[in-house]
Design a protein around this motif. Structure first.
Motif, PDB file in Angstrom:
ATOM      1  N   LYS A  75      26.992 -36.127  29.867  1.00 16.29           N
ATOM      2  CA  LYS A  75      27.233 -37.294  29.459  1.00 16.29           C
ATOM      3  C   LYS A  75      25.867 -38.035  29.530  1.00 16.29           C
ATOM      4  CE  LYS A  75      31.826 -37.883  31.413  1.00 16.29           C
ATOM      5  NZ  LYS A  75      32.496 -37.911  30.149  1.00 16.29           N
ATOM      6  N   LEU A  76      25.733 -39.096  28.556  1.00 14.64           N
ATOM      7  CA  LEU A  76      24.358 -39.683  28.229  1.00 14.64           C
ATOM      8  C   LEU A  76      24.394 -41.170  28.399  1.00 14.64           C
ATOM      9  CD1 LEU A  76      23.599 -38.262  24.858  1.00 14.64           C
ATOM     10  CD2 LEU A  76      22.741 -37.225  27.425  1.00 14.64           C
ATOM     11  N   LEU A  77      23.424 -41.923  28.906  1.00 12.29           N
ATOM     12  CA  LEU A  77      23.260 -43.295  29.004  1.00 12.29           C
ATOM     13  C   LEU A  77      22.000 -43.574  28.017  1.00 12.29           C
ATOM     14  CD1 LEU A  77      24.171 -46.115  30.264  1.00 12.29           C
ATOM     15  CD2 LEU A  77      22.284 -45.638  31.914  1.00 12.29           C
ATOM     16  N   SER A  78      22.543 -44.224  26.922  1.00 19.16           N
ATOM     17  CA  SER A  78      21.475 -44.249  25.598  1.00 19.16           C
ATOM     18  C   SER A  78      21.157 -45.664  25.239  1.00 19.16           C
ATOM     19  CB  SER A  78      22.352 -43.745  24.300  1.00 19.16           C
ATOM     20  OG  SER A  78      22.618 -42.326  24.625  1.00 19.16           O
ATOM     21  N   VAL A  79      19.972 -45.630  24.617  1.00 17.04           N
ATOM     22  CA  VAL A  79      19.712 -46.921  24.098  1.00 17.04           C
ATOM     23  C   VAL A  79      19.131 -46.758  22.406  1.00 17.04           C
ATOM     24  CG1 VAL A  79      18.874 -48.100  25.955  1.00 17.04           C
ATOM     25  CG2 VAL A  79      17.388 -46.890  24.730  1.00 17.04           C
ATOM     26  N   CYS A 118      17.946 -37.992  18.565  1.00 11.76           N
ATOM     27  CA  CYS A 118      18.127 -38.212  19.861  1.00 11.76           C
ATOM     28  C   CYS A 118      17.088 -37.526  20.862  1.00 11.76           C
ATOM     29  CB  CYS A 118      19.501 -37.751  20.209  1.00 11.76           C
ATOM     30  SG  CYS A 118      20.154 -38.216  22.229  1.00 11.76           S
ATOM     31  N   PHE A 119      16.296 -38.620  21.775  1.00 17.21           N
ATOM     32  CA  PHE A 119      15.423 -37.647  22.605  1.00 17.21           C
ATOM     33  C   PHE A 119      15.970 -38.131  23.817  1.00 17.21           C
ATOM     34  CE2 PHE A 119      13.195 -39.201  18.733  1.00 17.21           C
ATOM     35  CZ  PHE A 119      12.580 -37.842  18.570  1.00 17.21           C
ATOM     36  N   ILE A 120      15.952 -36.993  24.798  1.00 10.46           N
ATOM     37  CA  ILE A 120      16.515 -37.022  26.175  1.00 10.46           C
ATOM     38  C   ILE A 120      15.177 -37.236  27.104  1.00 10.46           C
ATOM     39  CG2 ILE A 120      17.377 -35.834  28.237  1.00 10.46           C
ATOM     40  CD1 ILE A 120      19.489 -36.429  25.714  1.00 10.46           C
ATOM     41  N   THR A 121      15.042 -38.317  27.748  1.00  6.32           N
ATOM     42  CA  THR A 121      13.983 -38.649  28.651  1.00  6.32           C
ATOM     43  C   THR A 121      14.479 -38.419  30.074  1.00  6.32           C
ATOM     44  OG1 THR A 121      12.149 -40.279  29.132  1.00  6.32           O
ATOM     45  CG2 THR A 121      14.392 -41.043  28.569  1.00  6.32           C
ATOM     46  N   GLN A 122      13.346 -38.449  30.956  1.00  4.18           N
ATOM     47  CA  GLN A 122      13.402 -38.262  32.435  1.00  4.18           C
ATOM     48  C   GLN A 122      13.190 -39.744  32.969  1.00  4.18           C
ATOM     49  OE1 GLN A 122      14.459 -35.426  34.307  1.00  4.18           O
ATOM     50  NE2 GLN A 122      14.612 -34.907  32.201  1.00  4.18           N
ATOM     51  N   LYS A 123      12.574 -40.718  32.139  1.00  2.00           N
ATOM     52  CA  LYS A 123      12.381 -41.933  32.288  1.00  2.00           C
ATOM     53  C   LYS A 123      13.738 -42.714  32.484  1.00  2.00           C
ATOM     54  CE  LYS A 123       7.849 -42.092  31.948  1.00  2.00           C
ATOM     55  NZ  LYS A 123       7.128 -42.267  33.152  1.00  2.00           N
ATOM     56  N   THR A 124      13.920 -43.698  33.340  1.00  2.93           N
ATOM     57  CA  THR A 124      15.174 -44.499  33.401  1.00  2.93           C
ATOM     58  C   THR A 124      15.340 -45.318  32.313  1.00  2.93           C
ATOM     59  OG1 THR A 124      14.395 -46.464  34.235  1.00  2.93           O
ATOM     60  CG2 THR A 124      15.159 -44.423  35.777  1.00  2.93           C
ATOM     61  N   VAL A 125      16.661 -45.592  31.827  1.00  4.61           N
ATOM     62  CA  VAL A 125      16.867 -46.351  30.768  1.00  4.61           C
ATOM     63  C   VAL A 125      16.194 -47.953  30.854  1.00  4.61           C
ATOM     64  CG1 VAL A 125      18.527 -47.726  29.582  1.00  4.61           C
ATOM     65  CG2 VAL A 125      19.024 -45.369  29.946  1.00  4.61           C
ATOM     66  N   GLU A 156      13.144 -48.375  32.319  1.00  5.87           N
ATOM     67  CA  GLU A 156      11.926 -48.106  31.888  1.00  5.87           C
ATOM     68  C   GLU A 156      11.809 -47.987  30.406  1.00  5.87           C
ATOM     69  OE1 GLU A 156       9.903 -45.382  35.362  1.00  5.87           O
ATOM     70  OE2 GLU A 156      11.618 -44.680  34.488  1.00  5.87           O
ATOM     71  N   VAL A 157      12.620 -47.571  29.690  1.00  7.42           N
ATOM     72  CA  VAL A 157      12.456 -47.212  28.181  1.00  7.42           C
ATOM     73  C   VAL A 157      12.663 -48.574  27.698  1.00  7.42           C
ATOM     74  CG1 VAL A 157      13.627 -46.359  26.102  1.00  7.42           C
ATOM     75  CG2 VAL A 157      13.547 -44.847  28.417  1.00  7.42           C
ATOM     76  N   LEU A 158      13.810 -49.528  28.035  1.00  9.92           N
ATOM     77  CA  LEU A 158      13.854 -50.927  27.718  1.00  9.92           C
ATOM     78  C   LEU A 158      12.579 -51.610  27.875  1.00  9.92           C
ATOM     79  CD1 LEU A 158      17.393 -51.506  28.923  1.00  9.92           C
ATOM     80  CD2 LEU A 158      16.591 -51.031  26.286  1.00  9.92           C
ATOM     81  N   THR A 159      11.965 -51.665  29.119  1.00 13.10           N
ATOM     82  CA  THR A 159      10.593 -52.242  29.408  1.00 13.10           C
ATOM     83  C   THR A 159       9.510 -51.946  28.218  1.00 13.10           C
ATOM     84  OG1 THR A 159      11.233 -52.364  31.708  1.00 13.10           O
ATOM     85  CG2 THR A 159       9.030 -52.658  30.996  1.00 13.10           C
ATOM     86  N   HIS A 160       9.342 -50.393  28.187  1.00 15.73           N
ATOM     87  CA  HIS A 160       8.493 -50.024  27.117  1.00 15.73           C
ATOM     88  C   HIS A 160       9.049 -50.617  25.915  1.00 15.73           C
ATOM     89  CE1 HIS A 160       5.280 -47.537  25.597  1.00 15.73           C
ATOM     90  NE2 HIS A 160       6.148 -47.002  24.870  1.00 15.73           N
TER      91      HIS A 160
END
Length: 66
Positions: free
Chosen positions: A45-49, A11-18, A20-24
């Motif tokens: 709490k997390l919001l994850s992909v 699991c990696f925590i990022t400052q990018k929005t989910v 932005e992650v999905l687009t990448h």
């Protein structure tokens, strides 16, 4: 001995929005296998992909939700 596929779950925590992650991921032709989904992490709490790396390991990228 080398690690076998499907043995890691990272699991990696990022400052990018989910989003932005999905687009990448889409730009890199990586298939998201689950998410965005709400999860409970150790600090917040997390919001994850979720997706798999080339070796088949499960990768989670998440935002902490406060």
């Amino acid at each position: 001995m080398s690690p076998k596929p499907h043995t890691s779950d990272l699991c990696f925590i990022t400052q990018k929005t989910v989003d932005e992650v999905l687009t990448h991921l889409k730009t890199c032709n990586v298939v998201c296998i689950e998410g965005p989904v709400k999860r409970t992490g150790t600090r917040a709490k997390l919001l994850s992909v979720y997706f798999r790396d080339p070796d088949g390991n499960l990768i989670e990228v998440a935002n902490e939700v406060r």
